[in-house]
Scaffold this active site. Structure first.
Site, PDB file in Angstrom:
ATOM      1  N   GLY A   1      -0.215  -3.625   3.946  1.00  0.00           N
ATOM      2  CA  GLY A   1      -0.850  -2.317   3.920  1.00  0.00           C
ATOM      3  C   GLY A   1      -0.143  -1.366   4.851  1.00  0.00           C
TER       4      GLY A   1
ATOM      5  N   LYS B   1      -8.125   0.686  -5.418  1.00  0.00           N
ATOM      6  CA  LYS B   1      -9.315   0.093  -4.803  1.00  0.00           C
ATOM      7  C   LYS B   1     -10.595   0.812  -5.201  1.00  0.00           C
ATOM      8  CE  LYS B   1      -6.938  -1.179  -0.476  1.00  0.00           C
ATOM      9  NZ  LYS B   1      -7.030  -2.639  -0.406  1.00  0.00           N
TER      10      LYS B   1
ATOM     11  N   ARG C   1      -6.492 -20.629   6.941  1.00  0.00           N
ATOM     12  CA  ARG C   1      -6.781 -22.005   7.389  1.00  0.00           C
ATOM     13  C   ARG C   1      -8.169 -22.417   6.930  1.00  0.00           C
ATOM     14  NH1 ARG C   1      -2.766 -24.585   9.915  1.00  0.00           N
ATOM     15  NH2 ARG C   1      -1.433 -23.418  11.346  1.00  0.00           N
TER      16      ARG C   1
ATOM     17  N   ASP D   1       0.853  -1.197   0.000  1.00  0.00           N
ATOM     18  CA  ASP D   1       0.000   0.000   0.000  1.00  0.00           C
ATOM     19  C   ASP D   1       0.882   1.238   0.000  1.00  0.00           C
ATOM     20  OD1 ASP D   1      -2.295  -1.471   0.167  1.00  0.00           O
ATOM     21  OD2 ASP D   1      -2.866  -0.814   2.180  1.00  0.00           O
TER      22      ASP D   1
END
Lengths: 197, 294
Positions: free
Chosen positions: B235, B81, B165, B24
């Site tokens: 980020g 974004k 996971r 970012d």
């Protein structure tokens, strides 16, 4: 006919898994190369697509740039790998790391940004059927030295070429199921083994 | 003849980003630091998630001038974004020729039911997901790359681990199912049967899968890579820390050498302060970005 070829794939960043999978399909013994000592005893090396600045910087940090310059066997560079192998990048990006092993000048992102990325059928020297080629933010070859053999062109610029024991492609043969370009590289490896033997 | 905007071309760029770090950045100077450190792409945005948390308000697409400034500063891919479901922002980002659009839960959602129909665009999209069903819904809408969400702007890796996971574990379970069980599993996942079947047969998502949300150290990056991520988004973790250039380089090295603890130990040393961060367990539900997206 001969024993299994041992081919390294530079695995610093980028599309190395697909090259490795393609080489295994063709019967090669594949090594992922992240450090210089992993180049020992290899019959050939592929430098994959990815970001050429990222791969170049990581290679220099660990001495892989000098190790690849000293590597005696054939090397195949695709996309970012082609840029890294080139003598010159004409758009003059500051700090663009180059190995300078292939007598070509390349232009990075020559076709444009990602919106201009494309796939097309390519006529390749010596192939009776066209090769379906995928170009991702691809470079092209701007000019070639006298010893370089151009094997395919797109938009009027060379995109596949051979310079002695080096093969370079601006596109991604590892992104299709067509194995012919990789087979050509393995043929080049065997040919060079014959020369050195 | 030459075809642009095909799924192979869109997902192809994500393939080239694998094993890399997407950082970012909020201005051209940060973008140059990121490129110099070895980032494989940058995400151009006005405020990093940590600042969005502190400042509040509505978070929107960045100013086109700021995105153009970053495009001019670097040669690596530039992403930007748009808000979830905000297809007009997506159209603008495509007109700016950004290399990837992130339809992101970090920005304030524009639609509480629908995401952008990503098949309509030449520019590829990356979308967040917390589980396999969500990831496959995004792929069904045309996403060419997935990132697990984690909890952006916290510097806390726990949600990223939970989401990886969940996604990778569900993929492994699919591989052990009988074919007739995949129909009800598709219903349970709220995902198209054809995609569920593809994942069961191939043992992975049909597109490249990165991790995001809470990565602050080289060890965090190595953890994500060892858990099966194809690469990482960082980020707030870099430019909210001391020595951003050195930390950025260390995270790049850790992402490549994720299986080499000696290198990880070396690059983790002497980086100065990591971002302070917020424990995600202390966040009230309305401040959890991971729940945005449907």
């Amino acid at each position: 006919m001969s024993e299994q070829l041992r081919i390294g794939v530079l695995a610093l960043q980028g599309n190395f898994r697909e090259h490795a999978a393609m080489l295994r399909r063709l019967g090669a013994d594949v090594t992922e190369v992240r450090l210089p000592h992993q180049l020992a005893d290899l019959d050939g090396l592929i430098i994959p697509g990815g970001e050429s600045t990222t791969i170049g910087k990581l290679a220099a940090l660990y001495g892989l740039d000098e190790a690849i310059r000293a590597f005696p066997a054939p090397v195949f560079g695709t996309c970012a790998g082609m840029i890294l192998l080139a003598r010159e990048a004409v758009d003059g990006t500051h700090g663009q790391p180059l190995l300078g092993l292939v007598d070509i000048a390349v232009r990075r992102n020559a076709f444009g940004r990602q919106v201009a990325s494309f796939e097309t059928d390519l006529d390749v020297d010596g192939e009776p059927e066209p090769v379906h080629a995928v170009f991702i933010r691809a470079p092209w070859i701007e000019s070639v030295g006298p010893g370089v053999q151009v094997l395919a062109e797109a938009a009027g610029h060379p995109v596949l070429a051979r310079d002695g024991k080096y093969l370079v492609a601006a596109f991604h043969p590892e992104l299709t199921d067509d194995t012919r370009i990789h087979e050509r590289f393995l043929d080049l490896v065997r040919e060079e083994q014959g020369v050195r033997a | 003849m030459a075809e642009i905007g095909t799924m192979r071309v869109k997902s192809g760029l994500a393939e080239m980003l694998k094993g890399g770090v997407i950082m970012d950045v909020v201005n051209a100077d940060q973008a140059k630091i990121a490129e110099e450190a070895g980032a494989c792409a940058v995400m151009a945005l006005e405020r990093v998630p940590a600042d969005i948390r502190v400042q509040g308000g509505v978070a929107r697409m960045s100013d086109p001038d700021m995105i153009k400034g970053i495009q001019a500063a670097v040669t690596i891919p530039v992403m930007a974004k748009c808000r979830i479901g905000h297809f007009a922002e997506a159209q603008i980002l495509q007109a700016l020729e950004v290399d990837y659009i992130d339809e992101s839960e970090v920005l304030t959602p524009a639609d509480l039911e629908n995401h952008v129909d990503k098949w309509k665009y030449t520019v590829p999209f990356v979308c967040g997901a917390t589980n396999l069903g969500e990831a496959l819904r995004r792929v069904n809408e045309g996403a060419a790359m997935i990132r697990t969400k984690g909890e952006a702007g916290t510097g806390d890796i726990v949600n990223a681990v939970t989401h990886m996971r969940s996604v990778f574990g569900s993929i492994r379970r699919l591989g052990s199912m009988y074919e007739e069980e995949l129909y009800s599993e598709a219903k349970r996942l709220q995902a198209p049967y054809e995609l569920v079947k593809w994942v069961a047969e191939n043992g992975r998502l049909p597109v490249v899968t990165f991790t995001a949300g809470g990565i602050a150290t080289p060890a965090d990056a190595a953890l994500c890579m060892q858990l099966g991520a194809d690469g990482v988004f960082v980020g707030s973790g870099i430019f909210k820390a001391g020595n951003p250039a050195q930390r950025a380089r260390a995270i790049v090295e850790a992402t490549t050498h994720f299986n080499d603890p000696a290198i990880l130990a070396r690059v983790s040393a002497g980086l100065g302060e990591a971002m302070v961060g917020i424990s995600t367990q202390s966040l009230p539900p309305e401040q959890r970005l991971e729940t945005r997206g449907w």
